[in-house]
Design a protein around this motif. Structure first.
Motif, PDB file in Angstrom:
ATOM      1  N   UNK A  47      67.626  27.591  33.323  1.00 43.68           N
ATOM      2  CA  UNK A  47      66.779  27.609  34.514  1.00 43.68           C
ATOM      3  C   UNK A  47      65.659  26.569  34.422  1.00 43.68           C
ATOM      4  N   UNK A  48      65.070  26.420  33.248  1.00 43.18           N
ATOM      5  CA  UNK A  48      63.968  25.454  33.099  1.00 43.18           C
ATOM      6  C   UNK A  48      64.413  24.018  33.371  1.00 43.18           C
ATOM      7  N   UNK A  49      65.481  23.512  32.756  1.00 41.69           N
ATOM      8  CA  UNK A  49      65.901  22.148  33.100  1.00 41.69           C
ATOM      9  C   UNK A  49      66.415  22.058  34.544  1.00 41.69           C
ATOM     10  N   UNK A  50      67.004  23.153  35.030  1.00 45.15           N
ATOM     11  CA  UNK A  50      67.453  23.151  36.421  1.00 45.15           C
ATOM     12  C   UNK A  50      66.292  22.984  37.388  1.00 45.15           C
ATOM     13  N   UNK A  51      65.212  23.688  37.136  1.00 43.18           N
ATOM     14  CA  UNK A  51      64.023  23.566  37.998  1.00 43.18           C
ATOM     15  C   UNK A  51      63.376  22.195  37.844  1.00 43.18           C
ATOM     16  N   UNK A  52      63.319  21.693  36.624  1.00 43.19           N
ATOM     17  CA  UNK A  52      62.758  20.353  36.409  1.00 43.19           C
ATOM     18  C   UNK A  52      63.562  19.322  37.208  1.00 43.19           C
ATOM     19  N   UNK A  53      64.880  19.378  37.093  1.00 40.62           N
ATOM     20  CA  UNK A  53      65.724  18.412  37.809  1.00 40.62           C
ATOM     21  C   UNK A  53      65.677  18.626  39.316  1.00 40.62           C
ATOM     22  N   UNK A  54      65.446  19.860  39.763  1.00 42.02           N
ATOM     23  CA  UNK A  54      65.244  20.094  41.194  1.00 42.02           C
ATOM     24  C   UNK A  54      64.024  19.314  41.666  1.00 42.02           C
ATOM     25  N   UNK A  55      62.950  19.342  40.881  1.00 40.20           N
ATOM     26  CA  UNK A  55      61.752  18.580  41.232  1.00 40.20           C
ATOM     27  C   UNK A  55      62.000  17.089  41.228  1.00 40.20           C
ATOM     28  N   UNK A  56      62.699  16.600  40.212  1.00 40.99           N
ATOM     29  CA  UNK A  56      63.006  15.163  40.138  1.00 40.99           C
ATOM     30  C   UNK A  56      63.844  14.744  41.344  1.00 40.99           C
ATOM     31  N   UNK A  57      64.915  15.497  41.614  1.00 42.61           N
ATOM     32  CA  UNK A  57      65.783  15.153  42.735  1.00 42.61           C
ATOM     33  C   UNK A  57      65.065  15.219  44.068  1.00 42.61           C
ATOM     34  N   UNK A  58      64.274  16.273  44.270  1.00 41.95           N
ATOM     35  CA  UNK A  58      63.546  16.416  45.531  1.00 41.95           C
ATOM     36  C   UNK A  58      62.517  15.300  45.702  1.00 41.95           C
ATOM     37  N   UNK A  59      61.776  14.998  44.658  1.00 43.46           N
ATOM     38  CA  UNK A  59      60.767  13.941  44.750  1.00 43.46           C
ATOM     39  C   UNK A  59      61.377  12.584  45.038  1.00 43.46           C
ATOM     40  N   UNK A  60      62.449  12.262  44.334  1.00 40.93           N
ATOM     41  CA  UNK A  60      63.098  10.971  44.546  1.00 40.93           C
ATOM     42  C   UNK A  60      63.731  10.878  45.926  1.00 40.93           C
ATOM     43  N   UNK A  61      64.341  11.983  46.385  1.00 38.29           N
ATOM     44  CA  UNK A  61      64.927  11.967  47.725  1.00 38.29           C
ATOM     45  C   UNK A  61      63.858  11.884  48.804  1.00 38.29           C
ATOM     46  N   UNK A  62      62.751  12.553  48.595  1.00 41.27           N
ATOM     47  CA  UNK A  62      61.675  12.460  49.589  1.00 41.27           C
ATOM     48  C   UNK A  62      61.137  11.037  49.680  1.00 41.27           C
ATOM     49  N   UNK A  63      60.993  10.384  48.545  1.00 40.29           N
ATOM     50  CA  UNK A  63      60.436   9.024  48.547  1.00 40.29           C
ATOM     51  C   UNK A  63      61.456   7.999  49.031  1.00 40.29           C
ATOM     52  N   UNK A  64      62.586   7.913  48.370  1.00 32.17           N
ATOM     53  CA  UNK A  64      63.577   6.882  48.700  1.00 32.17           C
ATOM     54  C   UNK A  64      64.385   7.239  49.938  1.00 32.17           C
ATOM     55  N   UNK A  65      64.766   8.503  50.054  1.00 33.38           N
ATOM     56  CA  UNK A  65      65.588   8.929  51.180  1.00 33.38           C
ATOM     57  C   UNK A  65      64.872   8.813  52.517  1.00 33.38           C
ATOM     58  N   UNK A  66      63.598   9.152  52.542  1.00 33.15           N
ATOM     59  CA  UNK A  66      62.846   9.045  53.798  1.00 33.15           C
ATOM     60  C   UNK A  66      62.809   7.611  54.291  1.00 33.15           C
ATOM     61  N   UNK A  67      62.529   6.684  53.383  1.00 32.26           N
ATOM     62  CA  UNK A  67      62.485   5.273  53.767  1.00 32.26           C
ATOM     63  C   UNK A  67      63.862   4.784  54.209  1.00 32.26           C
ATOM     64  N   UNK A  68      64.904   5.235  53.537  1.00 32.21           N
ATOM     65  CA  UNK A  68      66.276   4.836  53.863  1.00 32.21           C
ATOM     66  C   UNK A  68      66.655   5.312  55.269  1.00 32.21           C
ATOM     67  N   UNK A  69      66.336   6.567  55.572  1.00 34.89           N
ATOM     68  CA  UNK A  69      66.666   7.109  56.893  1.00 34.89           C
ATOM     69  C   UNK A  69      65.892   6.390  57.989  1.00 34.89           C
TER      70      UNK A  69
END
Length: 166
Positions: free
Chosen positions: A101-123
């Motif tokens: 659960x701990x690495x899963x939550x950490x990677x959820x944060x990494x994925x969400x942060x990167x998608x919010x930053x890069x994905x928003x600009x891409x869209x």
């Protein structure tokens, strides 16, 4: 783009929905985690904290990385991290292991942060709409938690099946 519909922008926007979904599905499951896995308050707090530890650096680093490498590759890599995080959370729920659960939550944060930053600009680039990223992320936030809560309440093996829709 003169208001023309860009299917590439729509597909990228669905990636943002998936990001919002995964970021919020865990929160709706906290009661189930406590009852099924016996998580303590301090463990739950650590699970929230490790999410933020992954989220903030990803938000800060993914935008500049997307400027250099391209928005699409960074967003797709973040989506892959997002999917991996859900797999780890499912496995942690199935086997009752905070060690997953701990690495899963950490990677959820990494994925969400990167998608919010890069994905928003891409869209924004693909669709010409500055509102579309926010609409899809918000839809993901709303539906991910709601769906996970309903599944956890009424489906068998709630700590596993709640992650299936993502």
């Amino acid at each position: 783009s003169g208001g023309q519909h860009d299917p590439g922008g729509a597909r990228a926007a669905w990636i943002m929905l998936a990001s919002g979904w995964s970021a919020n599905q865990f929160s709706a499951l906290l009661g189930a985690y406590r009852s099924h896995l016996g998580l303590t308050e301090s463990t739950v707090t650590r699970l929230f904290a490790v999410y933020v530890v992954g989220l903030i650096p990803a938000l800060l680093l993914a935008g500049p990385l997307a400027d250099r490498r391209g928005r699409r590759p960074v967003a797709l890599a973040a989506l892959a991290v997002n999917v991996l995080s859900t797999v780890l959370l499912r496995a942690g729920g199935a086997w009752g292991g905070t060690w997953l659960l701990l690495p899963g939550r950490f990677l959820t944060g990494v994925g969400a942060g990167a998608l919010l930053a890069a994905g928003s600009a891409w869209i924004k680039e693909l669709s010409g709409s500055p509102r579309r990223p926010g609409l899809f992320v918000s839809a993901g936030f709303a539906t991910g938690g709601l769906a996970a809560a309903f599944i956890a309440r009424w489906a068998p093996w709630p700590m596993v099946t709640a992650y299936v829709p993502h």
